[in-house]
Design an enzyme around this catalytic site. Structure first.
Site, PDB file in Angstrom:
ATOM      1  CG  ASN A   9      14.621  -8.430 -31.856  1.00  0.00           C
ATOM      2  OD1 ASN A   9      14.775  -8.722 -30.665  1.00  0.00           O
ATOM      3  ND2 ASN A   9      15.552  -8.630 -32.769  1.00  0.00           N
ATOM      4  CD  GLU A  10       8.644  -8.369 -33.996  1.00  0.00           C
ATOM      5  OE1 GLU A  10       8.957  -9.046 -32.995  1.00  0.00           O
ATOM      6  OE2 GLU A  10       9.025  -8.653 -35.145  1.00  0.00           O
ATOM      7  CB  SER A  61      15.499 -21.242 -21.753  1.00  0.00           C
ATOM      8  OG  SER A  61      14.881 -20.476 -22.750  1.00  0.00           O
ATOM      9  CD  GLU A  85      16.100 -11.974 -20.562  1.00  0.00           C
ATOM     10  OE1 GLU A  85      15.323 -11.677 -19.649  1.00  0.00           O
ATOM     11  OE2 GLU A  85      15.905 -12.893 -21.353  1.00  0.00           O
ATOM     12  CB  SER A 140       6.408 -17.275 -21.721  1.00  0.00           C
ATOM     13  OG  SER A 140       7.279 -16.303 -22.207  1.00  0.00           O
ATOM     14  CD  GLN A 155      12.794 -18.149 -19.350  1.00  0.00           C
ATOM     15  OE1 GLN A 155      11.723 -17.811 -18.850  1.00  0.00           O
ATOM     16  NE2 GLN A 155      12.923 -18.502 -20.609  1.00  0.00           N
TER      17      GLN A 155
END
Lengths: 404, 331
Positions: free
Chosen positions: A385-386, A172, A259, A128, A125
């Site tokens: 997670n934020e 990744s 995802e 980012s 992927q």
């Protein structure tokens, strides 16, 4: 309400169990974040595909079995209970394929999916960028229309398509993968006008093309689990645009839902890990150490809760429902659960808990150490997670948007 | 597999929610805490009319049960509204008497129809489990006390021992005549304790849902620094975590109920500890996000907070539940 499996579901489960018992490698494969391990895992994907077990939920024409979501969950439970290897093709199967099924052309499906199913093509992927992480829409890599002509970097003739330039990072599997998918800014007007989600295009591109430089990045334990990708006018044909040009954000978000939803981390993985943890506890723990006992119990409870939560979601989807912001509950839960479980295992290992997975003496072939390192990334990737907690608070609890 | 409540089950829960919403349960609870059980008993009868207690009583004794899934859904609603009284102990007593059956002489026939109709409020305790108290024993029509392999119906009770939850009036059951003795008593008591743990878990889940909902409502209205405090990330993230705890406890509760219906109690301790921890976390969130107001007994939500604390210890402490989870674990 029931948790009963039909005879056909039971038969499917039994068939998977029998095949896995006969085929899962007896010794664990080397870490898939190394060149040697990557090759071994790719070979395992080929074997899985030969048994038609690599993509059970896909239609038969692309190598699957047309399995329902429930059967996919059953397969995954059997897969990890059998101690089968991690999936090197996970990015493609879980992130790109769902997007293609929703937005791809028949030509794209026929060209991309069979090779993905067999591990012939492994996908990375490329979301980012150095300046675009949680705020993904601020990405700057560009896709510029090219009407045919010569690539400046390669000098080769190109047809009608796009020239990709810029830098992707934290990709990744990109150190060893064949191709990648991601978002590129095809119309700068959106960003200039304060609407950064507009003018993005979703593209697939080869990692060995002219103009592509891949620089592996060592993760916390030094293994090249991800990479930077530098793109300098890399030519991509129109056939590798997914969905409409300029609609990339909408297209990509369907992947993000998947995802975070059901497919990225199947409950089977954690059920198997919790079973191994209980075995380790019975083998190693002081029965009087109730603090450790409670942590092991929580690992068992968490795996069961996640399995049941997923069954509930599978029922909801089977009834025609969809998972939206609810998938953020999932993502926070499994990512934090995974770390806690591995921390408990390492604490159970006593002085051996600090051994790296590469140490000769590492318990369980280093699987606890490797699993721990892998788990640490969970709360960061696939939307931190934020961000997930913001989504839960705003979309599920109805709290107002605030400053990030 | 269909692992969600079906339409009839949802409708049942909705009708209970509607009844309890209209019943002003904070006032009922405060009256109960002050020793005035009249409003509570009247509400009890109306709940019985909707079939709540009949869920734990078999048809042979004028009930419709045992129906553990419906029981779990009903007790979630009782918890959502902080219903006072020995609701858990009454269904546990019913499960005990049903399981003991003929072994009680005429006790099953004497008490079960009344429990189903709402006429009989029962309390139940297992003193061998280390708990000497029966909830609301002084106000119950029958108090069953299991001690080892004997069960007796208590004659009287000691003084009320106030609980963290003012609406829980604990007392030691005293005296009484032995009703039955033997291994069947022990087995029936273990089954009844499982039913009690399930019902307590359900009650806790409902409490937690209500605590979260009221706290969300509060932070959407309360303004500081010129904005509602619900727009602050620290507040949002705490509420998100509270929701996650509740959402992952709920399927454990449903699986525990389905298991019990099939004679398998394996998921009960996990459901109990998860639901009670989630509810307690919701209570701590509610206390924190209501500010000083949350630390007052004047705030009705304090009734929910204090019950969440009490239920953690009732019918299986967190440590007991975790130990049982590992006793039953594979591998």
């Amino acid at each position: 309400m029931d948790l009963d499996l039909s005879p056909a579901d039971e038969a499917f489960r039994a068939e998977a169990r029998a095949w896995l018992a006969a085929h899962v490698p007896r010794a664990p494969l080397p870490s898939l974040e190394t060149a040697e391990g990557f090759a071994a895992h790719r070979e395992w994907e080929r074997e899985l595909a030969a048994g038609r077990w690599s993509v059970v939920s896909w239609p038969e024409e692309y190598g699957g079995r047309g399995a329902s979501l429930l059967r996919w969950l059953l397969f995954e439970e059997e897969y990890y209970a059998a101690g089968a290897p991690g999936r090197v093709s996970q990015n493609g199967i879980n992130l790109l394929a769902p997007t293609l099924f929703e937005h791809g052309t028949p030509e794209q499906l026929a060209r991309v999916l069979p090779d993905m199913a067999s591990g012939r093509t492994v996908w990375a992927q490329a979301w980012s960028e150095p300046e675009a992480g949680s705020d993904l829409a601020s990405l700057r890599s560009t896709a510029v229309r090219t009407g045919g002509g010569t690539s400046r970097s390669s000098g080769a003739e190109s047809g009608r398509g796009w020239l990709l330039s810029g830098q992707k990072t934290w990709s990744s599997r990109a150190a060893f993968a064949d191709r990648a998918f991601g978002l590129f800014r095809s119309d700068p007007a959106g960003a200039a006008g304060g609407k950064p989600h507009r003018g993005l295009t979703y593209l697939m591109f080869p990692l060995d093309a002219d103009g592509v430089t891949v620089r592996p990045i060592g993760r916390l334990d030094g293994k090249p689990a991800f990479a930077e990708i530098f793109l300098d006018e890399v030519f991509v044909p129109d056939a590798d645009v997914i969905g409409e040009p300029g609609q990339g954000w909408r297209v990509a978000m369907s992947t993000a839902g998947n995802e975070r939803g059901l497919t990225l981390r199947s409950p089977g993985r954690f059920l198997a890990a919790a079973d191994r943890l209980v075995a380790l506890w019975r083998e190693r723990a002081d029965p009087a150490d109730t603090a450790l006992r409670d942590r092991v119990a929580d690992a068992v409870i968490g795996a069961r809760a996640y399995q049941l939560f997923t069954y509930g979601n599978a029922s909801r989807i089977a009834a025609g429902g969809t998972l939206g912001a609810e998938s953020s509950l999932n993502k926070v839960f499994w990512s934090e659960y995974d770390i806690t479980l591995h921390e408990t295992a390492l604490d159970l290992l006593g002085p051996c808990g600090e051994l790296a997975d590469t140490a000769q003496d590492a318990p369980a072939h280093g699987s606890w150490a490797e699993g721990y390192t892998f788990s640490l990334a969970g709360p960061v990737y696939a939307g931190t997670n934020e961000i997930q907690r913001d989504i839960i608070a705003e979309r599920l609890l109805g709290l107002p948007k605030g400053r990030r | 597999m269909w692992f969600l409540p079906d339409d009839a089950q949802r409708e049942f829960a909705r009708s209970l929610n509607a009844l309890l919403t209209a019943a002003d349960t904070p006032a009922v609870s405060r009256a109960w805490a002050a020793g005035d059980t009249g409003p509570g008993r009247r509400l009890w009868t109306r709940l019985a009319d909707l079939g709540v207690f009949a869920l734990a009583v078999p048809e042979a004794y004028e009930g419709v049960g045992p129906l553990p899934v419906e029981l779990a859904l009903a007790f979630t609603e009782l918890g959502r509204h902080a219903m006072p009284g020995p609701v858990v102990e009454t269904v546990a007593a019913a499960a005990f008497l049903d399981r003991l059956g003929d072994g009680t002489g005429t006790a099953a026939g004497d008490w079960l129809p009344g429990i189903a109709s709402g006429k009989t409020v029962a309390s139940f305790c297992v003193v061998t489990g280390g708990n000497p108290y029966a909830l609301d024993a002084a106000d119950a029509d029958a108090v069953l006390v299991v001690d080892g392999d004997t069960v007796r119906i208590a004659e009287s009770t000691g003084p009320v021992q106030p609980s963290a939850d003012p609406a829980r009036r604990l007392a030691r059951p005293l005296g009484g005549t032995v009703l039955a003795r033997g291994p069947r008593v022990t087995a029936a008591a273990a089954h009844a304790a499982d039913v009690a743990a399930l019902a307590t878990a359900a009650q806790a889940l409902g409490l937690g849902r209500a605590l979260l909902a009221h706290t969300v409502e509060h932070v959407r209205q309360r303004t500081q620094f010129g904005v509602v405090i619900g727009s602050f990330q620290a507040v949002k993230h705490r509420l998100a975590d509270t929701l996650i705890g509740l959402e992952f406890a709920e399927p454990l509760l449903y699986a525990a109920a389905l298991g019990l219906a099939a004679g398998d109690a394996a998921d009960i301790p996990a459901a109990k500890v998860s639901a009670c921890e989630a509810a307690y976390a919701a209570a701590r969130t509610a206390l924190q996000l209501h500010g000083a107001l949350g630390y007052t007994d004047e705030l009705d939500l304090s009734l929910w907070m204090r019950k969440a604390r009490a239920l953690r210890s009732a019918w299986g402490s967190p440590a007991d539940c975790r130990a049982r989870v590992l006793e039953g674990a594979r591998a």
